[in-house]
Structures are given as structure tokens and as C-alpha cells.
Write a protein that holds these residues in place. Structure first.
Motif, PDB file in Angstrom:
ATOM      1  N   ALA A 542       9.826 -10.537 -23.579  1.00 50.67           N
ATOM      2  CA  ALA A 542      11.212 -10.971 -23.796  1.00 50.67           C
ATOM      3  C   ALA A 542      11.289 -11.893 -25.000  1.00 50.67           C
ATOM      4  CB  ALA A 542      11.758 -11.685 -22.557  1.00 50.67           C
ATOM      5  N   TYR A 543      12.480 -11.904 -25.633  1.00 55.47           N
ATOM      6  CA  TYR A 543      12.761 -12.803 -26.750  1.00 55.47           C
ATOM      7  C   TYR A 543      13.695 -13.918 -26.277  1.00 55.47           C
ATOM      8  CZ  TYR A 543      10.843  -9.591 -30.239  1.00 55.47           C
ATOM      9  OH  TYR A 543      10.006  -8.803 -30.981  1.00 55.47           O
ATOM     10  N   TYR A 544      13.482 -15.113 -26.777  1.00 52.40           N
ATOM     11  CA  TYR A 544      14.373 -16.238 -26.492  1.00 52.40           C
ATOM     12  C   TYR A 544      14.628 -16.982 -27.797  1.00 52.40           C
ATOM     13  CZ  TYR A 544      13.307 -15.554 -21.542  1.00 52.40           C
ATOM     14  OH  TYR A 544      13.169 -15.038 -20.287  1.00 52.40           O
ATOM     15  N   SER A 545      15.886 -17.386 -28.003  1.00 54.15           N
ATOM     16  CA  SER A 545      16.195 -18.193 -29.184  1.00 54.15           C
ATOM     17  C   SER A 545      15.744 -19.629 -28.957  1.00 54.15           C
ATOM     18  CB  SER A 545      17.700 -18.152 -29.482  1.00 54.15           C
ATOM     19  OG  SER A 545      18.430 -18.810 -28.466  1.00 54.15           O
ATOM     20  N   SER A 583      18.833 -19.956 -24.478  1.00 50.93           N
ATOM     21  CA  SER A 583      18.061 -20.649 -25.504  1.00 50.93           C
ATOM     22  C   SER A 583      17.028 -21.572 -24.869  1.00 50.93           C
ATOM     23  CB  SER A 583      18.988 -21.475 -26.413  1.00 50.93           C
ATOM     24  OG  SER A 583      19.941 -20.655 -27.044  1.00 50.93           O
ATOM     25  N   ILE A 584      15.828 -21.545 -25.412  1.00 58.12           N
ATOM     26  CA  ILE A 584      14.779 -22.451 -24.951  1.00 58.12           C
ATOM     27  C   ILE A 584      14.942 -23.783 -25.664  1.00 58.12           C
ATOM     28  CG2 ILE A 584      12.296 -22.901 -25.067  1.00 58.12           C
ATOM     29  CD1 ILE A 584      11.797 -19.992 -24.481  1.00 58.12           C
ATOM     30  N   THR A 585      14.982 -24.861 -24.888  1.00 58.90           N
ATOM     31  CA  THR A 585      15.163 -26.190 -25.469  1.00 58.90           C
ATOM     32  C   THR A 585      13.951 -27.087 -25.297  1.00 58.90           C
ATOM     33  OG1 THR A 585      16.216 -26.944 -23.422  1.00 58.90           O
ATOM     34  CG2 THR A 585      17.666 -26.122 -25.165  1.00 58.90           C
ATOM     35  N   PHE A 586      12.979 -26.641 -24.483  1.00 62.44           N
ATOM     36  CA  PHE A 586      11.785 -27.455 -24.262  1.00 62.44           C
ATOM     37  C   PHE A 586      10.628 -26.533 -23.923  1.00 62.44           C
ATOM     38  CE2 PHE A 586       8.818 -30.351 -22.324  1.00 62.44           C
ATOM     39  CZ  PHE A 586       9.085 -31.588 -22.904  1.00 62.44           C
ATOM     40  N   ILE A 587       9.479 -26.779 -24.559  1.00 59.24           N
ATOM     41  CA  ILE A 587       8.279 -25.972 -24.324  1.00 59.24           C
ATOM     42  C   ILE A 587       7.106 -26.895 -24.032  1.00 59.24           C
ATOM     43  CG2 ILE A 587       6.565 -24.445 -25.397  1.00 59.24           C
ATOM     44  CD1 ILE A 587       8.841 -23.138 -26.949  1.00 59.24           C
ATOM     45  N   CYS A 588       6.360 -26.564 -22.997  1.00 57.21           N
ATOM     46  CA  CYS A 588       5.120 -27.263 -22.651  1.00 57.21           C
ATOM     47  C   CYS A 588       3.988 -26.241 -22.697  1.00 57.21           C
ATOM     48  CB  CYS A 588       5.238 -27.897 -21.263  1.00 57.21           C
ATOM     49  SG  CYS A 588       3.688 -28.495 -20.575  1.00 57.21           S
ATOM     50  N   ILE A 589       3.035 -26.435 -23.599  1.00 56.66           N
ATOM     51  CA  ILE A 589       1.885 -25.532 -23.727  1.00 56.66           C
ATOM     52  C   ILE A 589       0.797 -26.014 -22.772  1.00 56.66           C
ATOM     53  CG2 ILE A 589       0.174 -24.562 -25.312  1.00 56.66           C
ATOM     54  CD1 ILE A 589       2.149 -25.208 -27.591  1.00 56.66           C
ATOM     55  N   THR A 590       0.310 -25.109 -21.890  1.00 56.05           N
ATOM     56  CA  THR A 590      -0.555 -25.527 -20.790  1.00 56.05           C
ATOM     57  C   THR A 590      -1.774 -24.606 -20.674  1.00 56.05           C
ATOM     58  OG1 THR A 590       0.383 -24.100 -19.070  1.00 56.05           O
ATOM     59  CG2 THR A 590       1.560 -26.141 -19.569  1.00 56.05           C
ATOM     60  N   PRO A 591      -2.797 -25.045 -19.928  1.00 52.48           N
ATOM     61  CA  PRO A 591      -3.892 -24.134 -19.565  1.00 52.48           C
ATOM     62  C   PRO A 591      -3.360 -23.008 -18.688  1.00 52.48           C
ATOM     63  CG  PRO A 591      -4.520 -26.426 -19.214  1.00 52.48           C
ATOM     64  CD  PRO A 591      -3.058 -26.427 -19.481  1.00 52.48           C
ATOM     65  N   SER A 592      -4.104 -21.911 -18.610  1.00 49.18           N
ATOM     66  CA  SER A 592      -3.611 -20.729 -17.907  1.00 49.18           C
ATOM     67  C   SER A 592      -3.762 -20.837 -16.391  1.00 49.18           C
ATOM     68  CB  SER A 592      -4.342 -19.481 -18.400  1.00 49.18           C
ATOM     69  OG  SER A 592      -5.741 -19.623 -18.205  1.00 49.18           O
ATOM     70  N   PHE A 593      -4.734 -21.627 -15.905  1.00 47.42           N
ATOM     71  CA  PHE A 593      -4.947 -21.735 -14.466  1.00 47.42           C
ATOM     72  C   PHE A 593      -4.089 -22.872 -13.917  1.00 47.42           C
ATOM     73  CE2 PHE A 593      -7.137 -23.280 -10.640  1.00 47.42           C
ATOM     74  CZ  PHE A 593      -7.210 -22.092  -9.917  1.00 47.42           C
ATOM     75  N   THR A 594      -3.215 -22.557 -12.976  1.00 44.19           N
ATOM     76  CA  THR A 594      -2.283 -23.555 -12.437  1.00 44.19           C
ATOM     77  C   THR A 594      -2.335 -23.572 -10.920  1.00 44.19           C
ATOM     78  OG1 THR A 594      -0.457 -21.974 -12.449  1.00 44.19           O
ATOM     79  CG2 THR A 594      -0.715 -23.363 -14.398  1.00 44.19           C
ATOM     80  N   MET A 595      -1.880 -24.681 -10.358  1.00 42.33           N
ATOM     81  CA  MET A 595      -1.749 -24.868  -8.916  1.00 42.33           C
ATOM     82  C   MET A 595      -0.368 -25.427  -8.640  1.00 42.33           C
ATOM     83  SD  MET A 595      -5.495 -26.604  -8.294  1.00 42.33           S
ATOM     84  CE  MET A 595      -5.498 -27.397  -9.902  1.00 42.33           C
ATOM     85  N   ASN A 596       0.046 -25.438  -7.353  1.00 43.75           N
ATOM     86  CA  ASN A 596       1.353 -26.008  -7.040  1.00 43.75           C
ATOM     87  C   ASN A 596       1.293 -26.766  -5.737  1.00 43.75           C
ATOM     88  OD1 ASN A 596       2.540 -24.253  -4.717  1.00 43.75           O
ATOM     89  ND2 ASN A 596       1.731 -22.766  -6.164  1.00 43.75           N
ATOM     90  N   TYR A 597       2.312 -27.593  -5.548  1.00 44.46           N
ATOM     91  CA  TYR A 597       2.426 -28.422  -4.343  1.00 44.46           C
ATOM     92  C   TYR A 597       3.896 -28.620  -4.054  1.00 44.46           C
ATOM     93  CZ  TYR A 597       2.651 -32.776  -1.614  1.00 44.46           C
ATOM     94  OH  TYR A 597       2.934 -33.729  -0.677  1.00 44.46           O
ATOM     95  N   SER A 598       4.261 -28.603  -2.784  1.00 40.03           N
ATOM     96  CA  SER A 598       5.630 -28.890  -2.374  1.00 40.03           C
ATOM     97  C   SER A 598       5.585 -29.861  -1.212  1.00 40.03           C
ATOM     98  CB  SER A 598       6.355 -27.608  -1.960  1.00 40.03           C
ATOM     99  OG  SER A 598       7.699 -27.884  -1.622  1.00 40.03           O
ATOM    100  N   GLY A 599       6.256 -30.996  -1.368  1.00 39.47           N
ATOM    101  CA  GLY A 599       6.254 -31.997  -0.313  1.00 39.47           C
ATOM    102  C   GLY A 599       6.580 -33.369  -0.858  1.00 39.47           C
ATOM    103  N   ILE A 600       6.228 -34.389  -0.109  1.00 36.97           N
ATOM    104  CA  ILE A 600       6.500 -35.766  -0.490  1.00 36.97           C
ATOM    105  C   ILE A 600       5.418 -36.252  -1.457  1.00 36.97           C
ATOM    106  CG2 ILE A 600       6.799 -38.132   0.370  1.00 36.97           C
ATOM    107  CD1 ILE A 600       9.025 -36.217   1.156  1.00 36.97           C
ATOM    108  N   ALA A 601       5.837 -37.014  -2.460  1.00 40.36           N
ATOM    109  CA  ALA A 601       4.891 -37.587  -3.423  1.00 40.36           C
ATOM    110  C   ALA A 601       5.409 -38.945  -3.862  1.00 40.36           C
ATOM    111  CB  ALA A 601       4.710 -36.670  -4.625  1.00 40.36           C
ATOM    112  N   ASN A 602       4.504 -39.793  -4.310  1.00 40.81           N
ATOM    113  CA  ASN A 602       4.854 -41.126  -4.801  1.00 40.81           C
ATOM    114  C   ASN A 602       4.502 -41.233  -6.265  1.00 40.81           C
ATOM    115  OD1 ASN A 602       5.686 -43.243  -2.562  1.00 40.81           O
ATOM    116  ND2 ASN A 602       4.222 -41.833  -1.630  1.00 40.81           N
ATOM    117  N   PHE A 603       5.445 -41.765  -7.065  1.00 42.54           N
ATOM    118  CA  PHE A 603       5.228 -41.876  -8.504  1.00 42.54           C
ATOM    119  C   PHE A 603       5.186 -43.331  -8.937  1.00 42.54           C
ATOM    120  CE2 PHE A 603       6.872 -41.935 -12.946  1.00 42.54           C
ATOM    121  CZ  PHE A 603       5.802 -41.269 -13.536  1.00 42.54           C
ATOM    122  N   ASN A 604       4.175 -43.667  -9.738  1.00 44.72           N
ATOM    123  CA  ASN A 604       4.013 -45.012 -10.292  1.00 44.72           C
ATOM    124  C   ASN A 604       4.318 -44.956 -11.779  1.00 44.72           C
ATOM    125  OD1 ASN A 604       2.716 -47.343 -11.583  1.00 44.72           O
ATOM    126  ND2 ASN A 604       1.877 -47.770  -9.563  1.00 44.72           N
TER     127      ASN A 604
END
Length: 858
Positions: A542-545, A583-604
Motif C-alpha cells: 500500500a501507498y500512504y502520503s 496520511s501518515i503523520t508519525f513513523i517509528c522504525i522498530t525491530p521486526s520481533f515484537t511482543m504485546n501486553y494488555s492490562g494494568i501498568a504503572n508509568f514513572n
């Protein structure tokens, strides 16, 4: 003598009965031993009548430009592309790379070709015969370095660099060389203001806009820019001088602005030498010193160590700097290379602010003339003579500016006093993105991305899409424009909320393909869309502006041109809908292997660590895409304990978040109740009559939504009902809209609606909508985003159900549609029909299975 100044704690001069103490903390600078050579380099014989002669000499003294040989500059000759690149390579501080290129690649000098600098013909001039762009042999190394440092793109390499440079090319290359942020979308204003805007290269326009807003280049008096026009050598000198003011650090220069308090002389008759010390007072009120030295000879003073300046339009040594002068000293390390007197002529401007950049302000006078002047941290700002800061300056303000030369030393914002400190509404405005919201008893406090806090009361009109909406419609990530009628208050009297231009439609990930500079877009392979805690395959290709796109790798921002280096890498991207285009307004270039989590988390916020409930620690940085309520929000929105979905990658340094969706939304917009009608008056109904049992007795009450679930409340609740209250009877197969007078008519209404079960949506005690419907007792609360509308059915994304047992939101991957044919729908504080719901809207739903009872649009 240099060692003496740097080692001794104190040196005391006894001259003219004055004592000056040089403390060890004071800065001592020296002239340059190359003063004689610089004097020769800037002493051009053919610039006397040039409008840019001072710019030419200054840029020559600071090694940005060079002449064409024989002390001639050829100011009227047109600039070749390779010359423009050579100047910019120096301005970027990259000339050393050119000088270290192999001799076979470059003569390692660069500049201009003396044989053609005095001609408008391009000629061959030993142009390189090797494959690749057409370029003179002296400039081959310069072009190589320009490509290596991304000043020139692959498309640029099709150009004939021996031909004349155009104005738009120069602007484009300057923006890239100074790393100016290109400006896209609706913020493209200045380029479109030119009558020849259609002549611009579309790919260059975002960069040219940045150059125009920085004040480096301007248009002609006839309201044209002349993008395809050639540019003369004297014009480029003037442009480079303004560019140098922004990019001098790239060449390793620093600037010291100071006033000369005194000039001390120390002579050594035996050595026939004289040492001169300039005693300076800088802008912080501290003393600094410059030492130069010369030797007497039969021909006068030989400047062994000195700096250059310009006096009466000609090159001069430091002798022309006098006591009391305010001077900008251009430093390379501890050496002063060039000095520029600040003009002693002061002037005053009066007009309206039209544009503000990092260092310049554009002002329009009452007669319509436009002026561009500079400011710095020492510029004093006042609002109606009260101290303020540069952050208080806004587009449209009326100001009086006091200039020293072209630099403002005082700016006074003038508001018309309408009595008791009031001003015209709108003459003070503040615009920005909301990064935090805090509820107060009388309204909310918001923090904008300018770092300032503002208080918005409940009675302040909030306008979105041309309609008055509730204060609760404001959310983090919204772009707002605040209007004030007081020059100093932080309490606006009107709020405009942007109409969704920056709303994130969806998040995608995939493998980066190609960058298509011709239409400012990229291709992505193996595209997946985020959907309710899962990644679903969307497209193989796919193409994105790209529109104002910020691009990050490992937490650091990179340029769009750098994307070619990451082809094939996995990227995460935020997609917005800009005027019908995804239109794409933000891009994050990342490693190909990813994991995910859904639940409660604490941020400092101090450590930037998101701690998951299972103990894993995930780092959040500027690369992380954080979404809340469909808006991209700052990391401060994660503060404390939140329910989140996180997609993250693992590297040698740990776990890094690529994308975070904040799930625990709170919807305090309206009051929700259900119960039986147990009374009615001419303007109200009373709801209650639910029988419930406590630990010791039975009681009657009604239900209200608390913490996203129905909770029993003892007693009854009275709601006012008016002609704007929407009432629908859904007790039979077909829905029937009821006039409010029918419901409230005690004689008729009591007999017809006595003990009817109702669901009420209210603003305080004022009923907005009432759904008369038999209760099943099985309703639950969900949130979702609208993907598609088909008749009375809504296709949903990101469905979350409230888990009453655990007090969290659970992703619902099975519910994808909801029927609203029997629901009351509330948006912006009033009842609406389904035509008022749009794709992308966020919903708060009270539902019975797949049928909605109440839908409120966030």
C-alpha cells in the motif's frame, strides 16, 4: 602571554589610573594569527556598488564564501549549482570532509571558477566526464560530500551542476543544510501567498516554507518569489548571511554580544610591540576580555594577532572598535575571527504581528508594509507595560517595537483597555495541543504544549464544528484556540476545538518499501492494522502520503530522506485523514520481533519506564506512539496506573515500547439513570421505585452509572423535561417519538406512562433524552470507535467492555456491530439521529447484547 592569561588567577593592569581585575572565572579571548590573510580575502575590488557588500565581506571573513580570484567577487554573475552546494557545505561545517577526499575525486578547494565567474555562460570548465551528474572537476568532491550527508538526494543527482542555480533550489538546499523542519499541510501559508505559487516544485514547497518563515529568504516587491529565476552571487551572500545567523554553530562558531567598556594598551618598547585588551560587559552583566597584539615596523603596525570588522564599508582591523560600541564578536574556540558593530541608530515600529519564528518576527504596519526584525533572549517583552515573556507573543497582536538596528530590545504588546483591565475579545489568543486535563469544581484546568496552564469554567462556550459543545468534550490531544478579554489572565472566555484534523484514524505496521519524493509518499509491504488488541492483515502492499511526518529510530528523530537507509525495516505508523487522504503523520522504525501486553501498568515519568503487572519493564521514548481517545498524546498521559495495550520490541538494551493504547477511558460527560416513573409535574418527572435489599432492610431507589456500571441509589431522582428533551417509546415493536407535553401531562400522562420504565441521559438535572423501554437488567457498558455506518447498524473498532468484577476494561473481539434503531443518541449535549454519527467517532454505549439503549458520542 596566552599562557599567562590562562594560568594566573589574577592579572592587574595599572593603566590610566584604572585597575582591572581578571578573575579566573572570566573568559579571555584572543585575535587570530590569520588576520592579515582574512583581510586580503575580504578586500574585493568589485563590490563597492553592490547592495550586499557588507554581507559579502562578512561571509568571506567567516570562510563561508570565496571570490573568483584576483580579489574579485563578480557580484552580478549568476551562481552555479555547484557553487551553491560548495557554500552550503562550508555552512554545514563539512569542508574538512571535502579536503580529505582523494585527489582523484576532488581538488579539495571548491568555490567558484575564476574563468567563468564574470560570465553568465555555464561552459564546461573541465566538467567531469565520469558517469553521474554533470559537474566541474573542482566540485566533484563537494558533490560527493553533499550526497554522503543527505544534502543532495538521489533525484538531485540528475541535475547539471554546472548550470545556474534557481531560487527554489537554493531555498530547498538551505533548509536541508540547516536541518529546518519542513512544513506541511494547512501550515503551508507563505508559499501559497505568492502569485507564482503554481511555479514551485511541489516537493520543495515544505522546505521553502520553512526558509521563508525563518526569514532567510523573501519574495520580490511584486508579490512573486521567482522560484525558477537564477540567483546572483551578491544575492546569495545576503541570503547566506541570514542563514549563518541560524546555523553558525555548524561551522563551530559562537557569538558573543557585549558592550566595550574600555580599551587598555600595554606597550613594550624593547620589542616594538603593543598589546590591546578590550574590556567587555556581556548581556549577563559579566566582564569578558579580548586580547590582540601587533608589532611596529617602518610600514606601520603588523597585526600579529587581531580580528577583522567592517568600517565605513571597507575591511578593517580591531582599531575601528571603540569604547561604548555594542558588538557581536564571532568566535572560533578562544579566537575572535570577526566583529560586527550593532547599529547605533535606534528606531520604532508599530503594527500587527503576522508571523513569529525562532529568531524573527514579521510585522505589518498600518500602511500595509511588512517588516522582518529579529529578537533574542535579551529582548524585553511587556504587555501594556507589564513584564511578560516571548511566549506571550501571538499572531494578530498589536505591538510597539523598539529596535537597535534590526534587533528588538523592547516589544510592548498593546491591548485596547476597555475599562477594568479588559481588552477586545480575540486580540489575545493562545493556540496549542492539550497535554493534560485536571477536573476542578468549577471547570477544568488544561496544560498546553507551550508549558502553560489555563482554567476553563463550565460557563465558557466551547465550540467544535461550529456548534457549542460540553466542556467534557475537550480531551487530551485536542488542538484548541483560546480567546481572552484580559491581557494577563489564564482564564479564556471562549474555546475553539479543532475539527479532527489531527485525529488518528488507525495505527498500522509493516515493512518499509520505497520513498517516493515526487508525490511525498511511501510504500509499505505486509500492512497490518491495529484492531482491538490484535494486528489484522490489511494489504500486501500500500501507498500512504506523508504530511508533516515525524520519523524516529531508537528514540531519535531522523529526516525523511534518511528513510531510504531503512528499507525493509518494520515500522509503526499513525494514520490521519487529511482532507480525504489517508496520511501518515508519525513513523517509528522498530525491530521486526515484537511482543504485546494488555492490562494494568504503572508509568514513572522520571525513569520513562512502564512497569507491567507481570514485572516486565518497558522503556518509553520519543519514538513511542501513544494513543488515547483517538488522539496522539504525550507520555505524560501515562502517568500513574493505567490500563493499556502495549506493543513492544526487545533489543540488547531491554524492552522498548513501539505503540501504546490507553484503554481506561473515563466518560464524565452526562448523568445516566434508569428507573420507573413515580411522579410527574408540568416540567419534570421523578424516577425511582426499584426495590432492593440492604443488609438489614428493603428500600426503593433508582440506578445510575457509577464507575462504568449500574449502581443502586436510594430514594428518587427528579429530572426537568423541556421542549428540547428527546423522548422515544420503545415498549412496542415500533419506536414512537413522544412530545414532552404528553409525558408531563399529569391528567393524560399519568394514566399512559404511569410506572413506565425509563432510561435517562441528563446534563445535571436537565433531561437531554429519555428512552421508555422495558428493562432486561442485562445491560452492560462498552466503548468503541465507529468504523462504518449502514442504516441503523454501526460497525465498530476497538470495542471494550467494562468488567464489573475486576474493575477494568476487557477487549471484546467478537462484537463488531451494534444496532441503534431503539437507542437514544446524544452528541454535544443534545439528542441527535444516526446521521450525526461519523466514522472515527468514539462512543460510550449502554447496550443489551448487540442492541444499544443509550449511545453518547464523545
Amino acid at each position: 602571554m596566552k599562557k599567562i592569561f590562562t594560568i594566573l588567577l589574577t592579572i592587574i593592569f595599572f593603566i590610566s589610573n584604572s585597575i582591572y581585575v581578571y578573575a579566573s572565572a572570566s573568559s579571555v579571548y584572543y585575535g587570530t594569527e590569520n588576520a592579515q590573510s582574512i583581510y586580503y580575502s575580504m578586500s574585493f575590488k568589485d563590490i563597492k556598488n553592490s547592495f550586499a557588500k557588507n554581507d559579502i565581506m562578512k561571509m568571506a571573513a567567516l570562510s563561508v564564501i570565496r571570490g573568483g580570484g584576483n580579489q574579485k567577487f563578480y557580484p552580478k554573475s549568476y551562481l552555479k549549482r555547484e557553487e551553491a552546494i560548495a557554500y552550503l557545505i562550508r555552512l554545514m561545517g563539512l569542508e574538512e570532509q571535502v579536503q580529505k577526499m582523494p585527489i582523484s575525486s576532488s581538488t579539495a578547494v571548491g568555490g567558484s571558477n575564476p574563468s567563468t565567474a564574470n560570465s553568465n555562460q555555464t561552459g564546461q570548465n573541465n566538467a567531469s566526464s565520469q558517469s553521474g551528474p554533470k559537474v566541474d572537476s573542482w566540485a566533484q568532491g563537494i558533490i560527493d560530500v553533499a550526497v554522503k550527508n543527505n544534502l543532495l538526494s538521489k533525484q538531485d543527482m540528475t541535475l547539471d551542476f554546472t548550470a545556474n542555480a534557481t531560487r527554489e533550489e537554493v531555498a530547498y538546499w538551505i533548509a536541508k543544510g540547516l536541518n529546518l523542519t519542513p512544513i506541511y499541510g494547512k501550515d503551508l501559508q507563505k508559499v501559497y501567498a505568492f502569485s507564482d505559487a503554481k511555479s514551485f516544485n511541489a516537493d520543495y514547497m515544505p522546505y521553502i516554507e520553512a526558509v521563508l518563515k525563518s526569514g532567510i529568504m523573501t519574495g520580490y516587491d511584486n508579490n512573486k518569489f521567482g522560484p525558477k529565476n537564477s540567483i546572483s552571487r551578491e544575492e546569495i551572500a545576503s541570503v547566506l548571511n541570514r542563514a549563518f545567523n541560524l546555523g553558525y554553530k555548524l561551522m563551530g562558531y559562537s557569538i558573543l554580544n557585549a558592550t566595550v567598556q574600555d580599551i587598555l594598551y600595554e606597550k613594550d618598547p624593547g620589542e616594538n610591540s603593543v598589546k590591546k585588551t578590550f574590556v567587555l560587559l556581556n548581556n549577563k552583566g559579566q566582564n569578558e576580555y579580548i586580547v590582540v597584539q601587533g608589532t611596529y615596523s617602518s610600514k606601520g603596525i603588523v597585526h600579529n594577532s587581531d580580528f577583522l570588522t567592517i568600517s565605513s564599508g571597507v575591511p578593517s582591523f580591531s582599531d575601528s572598535i571603540e569604547k561604548g560600541d555594542n558588538v557581536n564578536f564571532y568566535l572560533s574556540g578562544q579566537n575572535v575571527i570577526f566583529a560586527e558593530k550593532e547599529p547605533v541608530i535606534q528606531s520604532t515600529l508599530y503594527g500587527e504581528i503576522k508571523d513569529i519564528s525562532a529568531s524573527n518576527i514579521t510585522l505589518t504596519s498600518e500602511s500595509g508594509f511588512e517588516y522582518v526584525f529579529s529578537y533574542n533572549p535579551n529582548t524585553k517583552i511587556y504587555i501594556n507595560d507589564y513584564p511578560a515573556s516571548i511566549k506571550d507573543l501571538r499572531y494578530g497582536q498589536i505591538v510597539t517595537v523598539y529596535l537597535n538596528g534590526n534587533t528588538a530590545y523592547v516589544i510592548n504588546v498593546e491591548y485596547e483597555d476597555l475599562g477594568t483591565g479588559k481588552i477586545d475579545t480575540g486580540s489575545r489568543q493562545v493556540t496549542g495541543s492539550i497535554i493534560a486535563i485536571e477536573k476542578q469544581d468549577n471547570g477544568i484546568n488544561i496544560e498546553l504544549d507551550n508549558g502553560q496552564f489555563y482554567s476553563i469554567a463550565y460557563d465558557v462556550p466551547v465550540i467544535k464544528d461550529g456548534n457549542i459543545v460540553s466542556l467534557s468534550s475537550i480531551k487530551e490531544g485536542d488542538y484548541v484556540n483560546l480567546y481572552f478579554d484580559d491581557p494577563y489572565t489564564n482564564a479564556p472566555i471562549k474555546v475553539l476545538v479543532e475539527n479532527g484534523y489531527h485525529k488518528v484514524y488507525y495505527i498500522i505496521r509493516g515493512n518499509l518499501g520505497s520513498l517516493l519524493a515526487s508525490n511525498n509518499s511511501i510504500s509499505i509491504n505486509n500492512v497490518e492494522k491495529y484492531y482491538q488488541g490484535t494486528w489484522q492483515r490489511a494489504n500486501n502492499f500500500a501507498y500512504y502520503s506523508l504530511d508533516g511526518t515525524k520519523i524516529y529510530y531508537n528514540g531519535f528523530e531522523i529526516s525523511k530522506e534518511d528513510l531510504k537507509n531503512y528499507r525493509g525495516n518494520q515500522i509503526y505508523a499513525a494514520v490521519e485523514n487529511h482532507f480525504g487522504t489517508n496520511s501518515i503523520t508519525f513513523i517509528c522504525i522498530t525491530p521486526s520481533f515484537t511482543m504485546n501486553y494488555s492490562g494494568i501498568a504503572n508509568f514513572n515519568t522520571q525513569s520513562m519506564i512502564l512497569t507491567l503487572n507481570d514485572g516486565r519493564k518497558v522503556t518509553v521514548n520519543d519514538s513511542t506512539i501513544i494513543i488515547k481517545n483517538g488522539m496522539k498524546v504525550p507520555y505524560s498521559s501515562l502517568t500513574g496506573q493505567k490500563q493499556v495495550y502495549v506493543s513492544f520490541s526487545q533489543s540488547d538494551r531491554g524492552l522498548y515500547a513501539n505503540f501504546i493504547s490507553i484503554i481506561d477511558n473515563i466518560y464524565p460527560d452526562y448523568y445516566y439513570a434508569k428507573g420507573f416513573i413515580n411522579g410527574a409535574t408540568s416540567n419534570s418527572i421523578t424516577v425511582g421505585n426499584y426495590l432492593y435489599t440492604t443488609w438489614s432492610y428493603q428500600a426503593y431507589g433508582y440506578y445510575t452509572i457509577q464507575n462504568n456500571q449500574w449502581s443502586i441509589v436510594g430514594g428518587t431522582k427528579t429530572f426537568y423535561v423541556g421542549d428540547k428533551t428527546y423522548i422515544v417509546d420503545n415498549r412496542d415493536k415500533d419506536s414512537k417519538v413522544i412530545l414532552y407535553t404528553d409525558l408531563l401531562d399529569v391528567k393524560y400522562g399519568k394514566s399512559k406512562y404511569d410506572s413506565a420504565h425509563v432510561y435517562v441521559v441528563s446534563d445535571g438535572d436537565n433531561a437531554i433524552a429519555i428512552n421508555i423501554m422495558n428493562s432486561t437488567g442485562q445491560e452492560r457498558v462498552s466503548t468503541a470507535d465507529v468504523a462504518f455506518i449502514d442504516g441503523t447498524k454501526l460497525t465498530l473498532n476497538n470495542v471494550n467492555d467494562w468488567n464489573e468484577l475486576n474493575g477494568v476494561w476487557n477487549l471484546n473481539t467478537s462484537l463488531d456491530t451494534i444496532d441503534v434503531s431503539k437507542a437514544v443518541i446524544v452528541k454535544n449535549g443534545q439528542a441527535v439521529n444516526i446521521s450525526s454519527i461519523n466514522p472515527g467517532d468514539s462512543l460510550y454505549i449502554i447496550r443489551n447484547g448487540s442492541f444499544a439503549v443509550i449511545v453518547t458520542v464523545k
